[in-house]
Scaffold this active site. Structure first.
Site, PDB file in Angstrom:
ATOM      1  CG  ASN A 130       7.021   0.377  -2.789  1.00 14.13           C
ATOM      2  OD1 ASN A 130       5.944   0.669  -3.296  1.00 14.13           O
ATOM      3  ND2 ASN A 130       7.123  -0.469  -1.795  1.00 14.13           N
TER       4      ASN A 130
ATOM      5  CG  ASP B 213       3.330  -0.793  -3.046  1.00 14.13           C
ATOM      6  OD1 ASP B 213       3.494  -1.478  -4.068  1.00 14.13           O
ATOM      7  OD2 ASP B 213       3.677  -1.164  -1.908  1.00 14.13           O
TER       8      ASP B 213
ATOM      9  NE  ARG C 206     -12.526   9.837  -8.502  1.00 16.74           N
ATOM     10  CZ  ARG C 206     -12.598  11.120  -8.872  1.00 16.74           C
ATOM     11  NH1 ARG C 206     -12.856  11.427 -10.123  1.00 16.74           N
ATOM     12  NH2 ARG C 206     -12.416  12.077  -7.986  1.00 16.74           N
TER      13      ARG C 206
ATOM     14  NE  ARG D  57      -1.331  -3.892   2.980  1.00 19.56           N
ATOM     15  CZ  ARG D  57      -0.601  -3.559   4.034  1.00 19.56           C
ATOM     16  NH1 ARG D  57       0.476  -2.799   3.902  1.00 19.56           N
ATOM     17  NH2 ARG D  57      -0.953  -3.944   5.236  1.00 19.56           N
TER      18      ARG D  57
ATOM     19  CD  GLU E 286       7.748  -4.160  -0.116  1.00 11.70           C
ATOM     20  OE1 GLU E 286       6.654  -3.870   0.403  1.00 11.70           O
ATOM     21  OE2 GLU E 286       8.656  -3.350  -0.232  1.00 11.70           O
TER      22      GLU E 286
ATOM     23  CB  THR F 203       5.335  -2.414   5.919  1.00 12.50           C
ATOM     24  OG1 THR F 203       4.819  -2.711   4.636  1.00 12.50           O
ATOM     25  CG2 THR F 203       5.764  -3.673   6.612  1.00 12.50           C
TER      26      THR F 203
ATOM     27  CG  HIS G  89       9.215   1.700   6.096  1.00 15.21           C
ATOM     28  ND1 HIS G  89       8.686   2.762   6.776  1.00 15.21           N
ATOM     29  CD2 HIS G  89       8.173   0.955   5.686  1.00 15.21           C
ATOM     30  CE1 HIS G  89       7.367   2.644   6.781  1.00 15.21           C
ATOM     31  NE2 HIS G  89       7.026   1.564   6.124  1.00 15.21           N
TER      32      HIS G  89
ATOM     33  N   GLY H 295       9.767   4.323  -1.697  1.00 11.42           N
ATOM     34  CA  GLY H 295       8.475   4.545  -2.327  1.00 11.42           C
ATOM     35  C   GLY H 295       7.921   5.938  -2.111  1.00 11.42           C
TER      36      GLY H 295
HETATM   37  N1  PXP Z   1      10.571  -1.656   2.051  1.00 11.04           N
HETATM   38  C1  PXP Z   1       9.503  -2.338   2.547  1.00 11.04           C
HETATM   39  C2  PXP Z   1       9.704  -3.764   2.962  1.00 11.04           C
HETATM   40  C3  PXP Z   1       8.233  -1.723   2.657  1.00 11.04           C
HETATM   41  O1  PXP Z   1       7.196  -2.424   3.130  1.00 11.04           O
HETATM   42  C4  PXP Z   1       8.094  -0.389   2.212  1.00 11.04           C
HETATM   43  C5  PXP Z   1       6.756   0.270   2.303  1.00 11.04           C
HETATM   44  O2  PXP Z   1       5.826  -0.364   1.526  1.00 11.04           O
HETATM   45  C6  PXP Z   1       9.211   0.261   1.684  1.00 11.04           C
HETATM   46  C7  PXP Z   1      10.446  -0.381   1.634  1.00 11.04           C
HETATM   47  C8  PXP Z   1       9.137   1.673   1.162  1.00 11.04           C
HETATM   48  O3  PXP Z   1       8.858   2.540   2.207  1.00 11.04           O
HETATM   49  P1  PXP Z   1       8.590   4.078   1.883  1.00 11.04           P
HETATM   50  O4  PXP Z   1       7.318   4.141   1.102  1.00 11.04           O
HETATM   51  O5  PXP Z   1       8.488   4.693   3.239  1.00 11.04           O
HETATM   52  O6  PXP Z   1       9.754   4.582   1.090  1.00 11.04           O
END
Ligand code: PXP
Length: 258
Positions: free
Chosen positions: A13, A15, A24, A60, A85, A116, A206, A228
Site C-alpha cells: 500500500n 498511500d 508539501r 479517498r 481501496e 481506516t 492493517h 503500507g
Molecule cells: N488494508 C486496508 C483495507 C487498509 O485500509 C489499510 C490502510 O490504508 C491497509 C490494509 C494497510 O494498513 P497499514 O498501513 O497499517 O499497513
C-alpha cells in the site's frame, strides 16, 4: 486463486508516499514531475522490482493522499495487480468501472480518521454493498470486503456473494505483546476458517509490521496481505526495495513454519 506455493502474496500500500507529497505540494497543479516528490508511482515500480505481488491504493473521497491522476498513471504503468481501496459510493463505483483495477477492496470511510479504523458494517450497508459487489463483478473486477474478523460479518459477506474478504488485523496488531493478543489471534483464525468453508478467499491487512508478520503469515488459508505503514516507514531508512525484500523474506519464513 494464485498458486499456493507463492502465498501469502504481498500487496504494498503506497498511500503514504502520496501523504508525504501532499504535505508539501497539495496546492500544485501537477502530481508529479519537476520538483514534486515523492512520486507514488515511482515507489510502486520499485516495490514491484523488489518482489511486491501487487500495489494497493486508497482513493479517498477527500483526496487527502492519492489523487485521481495517481490511479490513472498506476493503471498504465504497473506490471502486477492493482488493488483499489474505496468507499461504497456512487462516485467511487463510477471511477472503478472506468479504471478497471484488478480488484477493489470496499472500505468504510470517515473523514475524521487518520487511516481506516474499523471494518465495514455489512449489516447496515447491506443493500448498497450488494449492488456495488454485483456491478464490479459484472465488470470482471474482483471485489473484496474489508471486515472485522467476526462470524456475523463473514456470514454477511457470504450472503452478499463477496468472492474475497480482507480481514482487519488492526485489533490483533494493537494487542500484540499484550494479554489479549491470543484472543485477537483466535478471532482471526476462526474468521479465516469460516470464510474458507464458505469458499471465500482470505486476505488480511492493517497494522502488520516486521515483528507481527511471523505470526500473521501463518493465518490459515491466507491468500494476500496488504501492508503500507511499516513498509513505507522502513523505506525511509533503507529504501523501498530493501523494505519490500525484507518483508517478503519474513512472510516466507513465517509461512514455512505452518
Ligand atoms: N488494508 C486496508 C483495507 C487498509 O485500509 C489499510 C490502510 O490504508 C491497509 C490494509 C494497510 O494498513 P497499514 O498501513 O497499517 O499497513
Amino acid at each position: 486463486m494464485n498458486s499456493p506455493d507463492k502465498r501469502p502474496l504481498l500487496g504494498v500500500n503506497i498511500d503514504h508516499a502520496a501523504t508525504l507529497r501532499q504535505a508539501r505540494y497539495r496546492e500544485m497543479e501537477n502530481s508529479c514531475g519537476g520538483f514534486v516528490e515523492p512520486d507514488p508511482v515511482h515507489i510502486a515500480l520499485r516495490a514491484e522490482q523488489a518482489g511486491a505481488d501487487g500495489i494497493t491504493v486508497h482513493l479517498r473521497e477527500d483526496r487527502r493522499h492519492i489523487q485521481d491522476r495517481d490511479v490513472e498513471r498506476l493503471r498504465e504503468c504497473i506490471a502486477t495487480r492493482m488493488n483499489l481501496e474505496m468507499a461504497c459510493t456512487a462516485e467511487m463505483l463510477k471511477i472503478a468501472l472506468a479504471l478497471k483495477p484488478n480488484s477493489v477492496c470496499l472500505v468504510p470511510e470517515n473523514r475524521q480518521e487518520v487511516t481506516t479504523e474499523g471494518g465495514l458494517d455489512l449489516e447496515s450497508k447491506r443493500n448498497e454493498i450488494r449492488e456495488i459487489v454485483a456491478a464490479l463483478g459484472e465488470a470482471g473486477i474482483e471485489v473484496s470486503l474489508f471486515i472485522d474478523p467476526h462470524p456475523k460479518q463473514i456470514d454477511l459477506a457470504t450472503e452478499l456473494r463477496a468472492p474475497v474478504v480482507e480481514l482487519h488485523t488492526g485489533a490483533y496488531a494493537h494487542q500484540f505483546g499484550k494479554p489479549r493478543q491470543r484472543e485477537e489471534w483466535e478471532r482471526l483464525v476462526s474468521a479465516a476458517q469460516r470464510a474458507n468453508r464458505a469458499e471465500i478467499i482470505v486476505n488480511a491487512g492493517h497494522g502488520i509490521n516486521y515483528v507481527n508478520i511471523a505470526e500473521v503469515s501463518r493465518l490459515p488459508h491466507l491468500n494476500e496481505l496488504n501492508i503500507g505503514h511499516s513498509i513505507l516507514s522502513r523505506a525511509l531508512y533503507f529504501g523501498i526495495e530493501e523494505a519490500v525484500r525484507e518483508m517478503k523474506e519474513r512472510m516466507r519464513a513465517g509461512a514455512s513454519r505452518l
